[in-house]
Motif scaffolding. Structure first.
Motif, PDB file in Angstrom:
ATOM      1  N   ILE A   1      -1.120  87.009  33.181  1.00  0.00           N
ATOM      2  CA  ILE A   1      -2.161  86.031  32.840  1.00  0.00           C
ATOM      3  C   ILE A   1      -2.048  84.714  33.597  1.00  0.00           C
ATOM      4  N   ALA A   2      -0.955  84.480  34.316  1.00  0.00           N
ATOM      5  CA  ALA A   2      -0.723  83.184  34.955  1.00  0.00           C
ATOM      6  C   ALA A   2      -1.481  83.050  36.269  1.00  0.00           C
ATOM      7  N   GLY A   3      -1.717  81.791  36.661  1.00  0.00           N
ATOM      8  CA  GLY A   3      -2.268  81.490  37.974  1.00  0.00           C
ATOM      9  C   GLY A   3      -3.700  80.990  37.932  1.00  0.00           C
ATOM     10  N   PRO A   4      -4.118  80.263  38.973  1.00  0.00           N
ATOM     11  CA  PRO A   4      -5.464  79.670  39.001  1.00  0.00           C
ATOM     12  C   PRO A   4      -6.556  80.720  39.005  1.00  0.00           C
ATOM     13  N   ASP A   5      -7.717  80.332  38.445  1.00  0.00           N
ATOM     14  CA  ASP A   5      -8.863  81.249  38.419  1.00  0.00           C
ATOM     15  C   ASP A   5     -10.080  80.662  39.129  1.00  0.00           C
ATOM     16  N   GLY A   6      -9.935  79.494  39.746  1.00  0.00           N
ATOM     17  CA  GLY A   6     -11.057  78.878  40.446  1.00  0.00           C
ATOM     18  C   GLY A   6     -12.039  78.190  39.533  1.00  0.00           C
ATOM     19  N   MET A   7     -11.778  78.182  38.226  1.00  0.00           N
ATOM     20  CA  MET A   7     -12.685  77.534  37.272  1.00  0.00           C
ATOM     21  C   MET A   7     -12.002  76.440  36.464  1.00  0.00           C
ATOM     22  N   ASP A   8     -10.733  76.596  36.170  1.00  0.00           N
ATOM     23  CA  ASP A   8      -9.971  75.579  35.461  1.00  0.00           C
ATOM     24  C   ASP A   8      -9.241  74.731  36.495  1.00  0.00           C
ATOM     25  N   GLY A   9      -9.723  73.505  36.685  1.00  0.00           N
ATOM     26  CA  GLY A   9      -9.140  72.635  37.696  1.00  0.00           C
ATOM     27  C   GLY A   9      -7.753  72.146  37.371  1.00  0.00           C
ATOM     28  N   GLY A  10      -7.288  72.406  36.160  1.00  0.00           N
ATOM     29  CA  GLY A  10      -5.945  71.985  35.768  1.00  0.00           C
ATOM     30  C   GLY A  10      -4.893  73.052  35.959  1.00  0.00           C
ATOM     31  N   THR A  11      -5.216  74.131  36.691  1.00  0.00           N
ATOM     32  CA  THR A  11      -4.268  75.221  36.906  1.00  0.00           C
ATOM     33  C   THR A  11      -3.931  75.312  38.392  1.00  0.00           C
ATOM     34  N   PRO A  12      -2.848  74.680  38.822  1.00  0.00           N
ATOM     35  CA  PRO A  12      -2.490  74.686  40.243  1.00  0.00           C
ATOM     36  C   PRO A  12      -1.813  75.995  40.652  1.00  0.00           C
ATOM     37  N   PRO A  13      -1.774  76.294  41.946  1.00  0.00           N
ATOM     38  CA  PRO A  13      -1.173  77.552  42.423  1.00  0.00           C
ATOM     39  C   PRO A  13       0.341  77.439  42.577  1.00  0.00           C
ATOM     40  N   VAL A  14       1.042  77.384  41.441  1.00  0.00           N
ATOM     41  CA  VAL A  14       2.507  77.300  41.467  1.00  0.00           C
ATOM     42  C   VAL A  14       3.069  78.701  41.253  1.00  0.00           C
ATOM     43  N   PRO A  15       3.862  79.216  42.194  1.00  0.00           N
ATOM     44  CA  PRO A  15       4.387  80.583  42.041  1.00  0.00           C
ATOM     45  C   PRO A  15       5.279  80.717  40.816  1.00  0.00           C
ATOM     46  N   LEU A  16       5.254  81.898  40.211  1.00  0.00           N
ATOM     47  CA  LEU A  16       6.164  82.220  39.105  1.00  0.00           C
ATOM     48  C   LEU A  16       7.529  82.599  39.653  1.00  0.00           C
ATOM     49  N   GLY A  17       8.577  82.147  38.966  1.00  0.00           N
ATOM     50  CA  GLY A  17       9.913  82.606  39.295  1.00  0.00           C
ATOM     51  C   GLY A  17      10.214  83.937  38.633  1.00  0.00           C
ATOM     52  N   ASP A  18      11.317  84.536  39.020  1.00  0.00           N
ATOM     53  CA  ASP A  18      11.725  85.846  38.504  1.00  0.00           C
ATOM     54  C   ASP A  18      12.863  85.662  37.510  1.00  0.00           C
ATOM     55  N   PRO A  19      12.633  85.958  36.212  1.00  0.00           N
ATOM     56  CA  PRO A  19      13.738  85.826  35.245  1.00  0.00           C
ATOM     57  C   PRO A  19      14.945  86.675  35.612  1.00  0.00           C
ATOM     58  N   GLY A  20      14.717  87.813  36.249  1.00  0.00           N
ATOM     59  CA  GLY A  20      15.819  88.691  36.621  1.00  0.00           C
ATOM     60  C   GLY A  20      16.729  88.106  37.685  1.00  0.00           C
ATOM     61  N   ALA A  21      16.255  87.103  38.401  1.00  0.00           N
ATOM     62  CA  ALA A  21      17.063  86.475  39.448  1.00  0.00           C
ATOM     63  C   ALA A  21      17.886  85.299  38.928  1.00  0.00           C
ATOM     64  N   VAL A  22      17.699  84.960  37.653  1.00  0.00           N
ATOM     65  CA  VAL A  22      18.412  83.820  37.067  1.00  0.00           C
ATOM     66  C   VAL A  22      19.782  84.271  36.574  1.00  0.00           C
ATOM     67  N   ARG A  23      20.823  83.547  36.967  1.00  0.00           N
ATOM     68  CA  ARG A  23      22.183  83.823  36.498  1.00  0.00           C
ATOM     69  C   ARG A  23      22.502  82.894  35.340  1.00  0.00           C
ATOM     70  N   VAL A  24      22.723  83.460  34.162  1.00  0.00           N
ATOM     71  CA  VAL A  24      23.056  82.629  33.005  1.00  0.00           C
ATOM     72  C   VAL A  24      24.384  81.905  33.208  1.00  0.00           C
ATOM     73  N   PRO A  25      25.430  82.564  33.771  1.00  0.00           N
ATOM     74  CA  PRO A  25      26.645  81.812  34.084  1.00  0.00           C
ATOM     75  C   PRO A  25      26.323  80.655  35.028  1.00  0.00           C
ATOM     76  N   GLY A  26      26.702  79.482  34.639  1.00  0.00           N
ATOM     77  CA  GLY A  26      26.416  78.307  35.457  1.00  0.00           C
ATOM     78  C   GLY A  26      25.205  77.514  35.017  1.00  0.00           C
ATOM     79  N   LEU A  27      24.361  78.094  34.150  1.00  0.00           N
ATOM     80  CA  LEU A  27      23.238  77.316  33.631  1.00  0.00           C
ATOM     81  C   LEU A  27      23.765  76.117  32.843  1.00  0.00           C
TER      82      LEU A  27
END
Length: 414
Positions: free
Chosen positions: A238-264
């Protein structure tokens, strides 16, 4: 599958959305069977707990048949055939979406011509809408909603029906909206997972009543589900701009699987010390290798409440007073961004108290309001018989989802 007729705990023995989608793609069941049972479950839950604004079995079954055709052709989407509900403030084409809440019936008889962007994206991914869920614990049109964990308790508002139907095992996934805690509090009190995305991450196009980034800098559309993994999968759809809501910028989603909990880097907030669920969640992350800050952030709950009340009263304020509200809001947001800069996630309670008896009709937004004002992403995850919020920095949903998944794994039975 057999229709659940027992307790809430029986009803919670329901497969996750992504697990169900995998079974459908593997041919272990059919969308027609899944959706037929979901409709029966929704009706059962509605009779027992409330929370149902509309069901259109013919429409949903026709969608299920089309989903099965796509599955047989190998063309199914990531949620092909998965039943979902949608809050009665988010448009579904052809369905009654009235916006009824509080003391107003909204717009009775209203049937939008187009799906909200979030709904359109879910349907494009194959999800099948099986119900419109009611808003607020006591709706002037659709009646009261109970808490499936304890029907005598409040479910929390305002995405009350969405959370109740997921908690009752009627569906694995539902869409709600959150301006001050309206996804997070019902998820917490009903014992399920909920996601408030970063403000601007999901288009508000098709939210009813209408709202936008300049008129309301707090409201977001987000999922409620049985698992954190389902929240992550839904956000990706559901994320990402649709060309109609001007408050939704094109910011890429990160991948939760790439996050290392050790060190957070993990912090909490002053005032959370007496909440066992919060301490338990922080311990879980520490045991997984996260670094826990020694000093909590300052308690800003009362400040956030006072600022939110001024915002709620903006229609009665002078122009100068409204300018001051926005100035103070900007200042609060800057201060909180600076205060959280040295933490990857903040772990705090989702609510001050357990769900109250339904007769009290009170909601508990003190712990949720600050993060609506900052626009930060937040996951609510059950923990220790209660629930916690995992708060992140704006646009870093992948980090909060990874941390929440670690807490969820530690809480899993067995």
């Amino acid at each position: 599958m057999s229709v659940v007729r027992g307790t809430c705990q029986d009803a919670r023995m329901v497969r996750s959305a992504i697990g169900l989608a995998e079974e459908l793609r593997a041919g272990e069941t059919t969308a027609v069977d899944v959706v037929r049972e979901a409709i029966e479950r929704v009706r059962w839950a509605g009779e027992r707990f409330g929370g149902v604004a509309a069901v259109d079995a013919g429409w949903s079954m026709a969608e299920a048949e089309r989903a099965d055709r796509r599955l047989r052709a190998g063309e199914g989407g990531v949620l092909e055939g998965v039943p979902v509900t949608v809050k009665d403030w988010i448009d579904v084409a052809g369905w009654p979406v009235s916006g009824a809440a509080g003391g107003t019936p909204g717009s009775p008889g209203r049937r939008p011509e187009r799906d909200a962007t979030a709904v359109a994206r879910l349907r494009a991914a194959g999800a099948v809408v099986v119900a419109i869920s009611s808003a607020m614990a006591d709706n002037p049109v659709h009646g009261k909603t109970g808490n499936p964990r304890d029907p005598g308790r409040a479910p929390g508002g305002s995405s009350s029906g969405t959370a109740a139907l997921v908690a009752a095992g009627a569906v694995p996934l539902g869409l709600g909206s959150d301006s001050g805690g309206s996804v997070r509090l019902p998820a917490a009190w009903c014992g399920v997972a909920g996601l408030k995305p970063t403000f601007g991450r999901v288009p508000l196009t098709g939210h009813f009543p209408r709202c936008g980034s300049l008129e309301d800098g707090r409201t977001v559309i987000g999922p409620i589900a049985g698992t954190v993994a389902d929240l992550a999968a839904t956000l990706e759809v559901i994320a990402g701009p649709d060309g109609m809501d001007g408050g939704t910028p094109p910011v890429p989603l990160g991948d939760p699987g790439a996050v290392r909990v050790p060190g957070l880097r993990v912090a909490t907030m002053a005032g959370a010390g007496g909440h066992e669920a919060t301490a338990r969640a922080v311990r879980t992350l520490a045991e997984a290798g996260a670094a826990v800050a020694e000093r909590p952030l300052p308690d800003v709950r009362e400040e956030a409440l006072e600022l939110t009340r001024r915002y709620w009263d903006r229609a009665g304020l002078s122009g100068e007073e409204n300018v001051r509200v926005l100035w103070d809001w900007d200042r609060f947001r800057r201060r909180m961004l600076a205060a959280t800069a040295r933490a990857d996630v903040l772990v705090i309670p989702a609510a001050e108290e357990p769900p109250p008896w339904r007769e009290s009709e009170t909601d508990d937004y003190l712990w949720t309001l600050p993060w609506s004002l900052t626009g930060a992403p937040v996951v609510v995850v059950p923990c220790g018989g209660s629930a916690v919020q995992v708060v992140g920095r704006p646009w870093e949903e992948h980090v909060v989802l990874a941390a929440a998944a670690e807490i969820e794994r530690a809480e899993a039975p067995g």
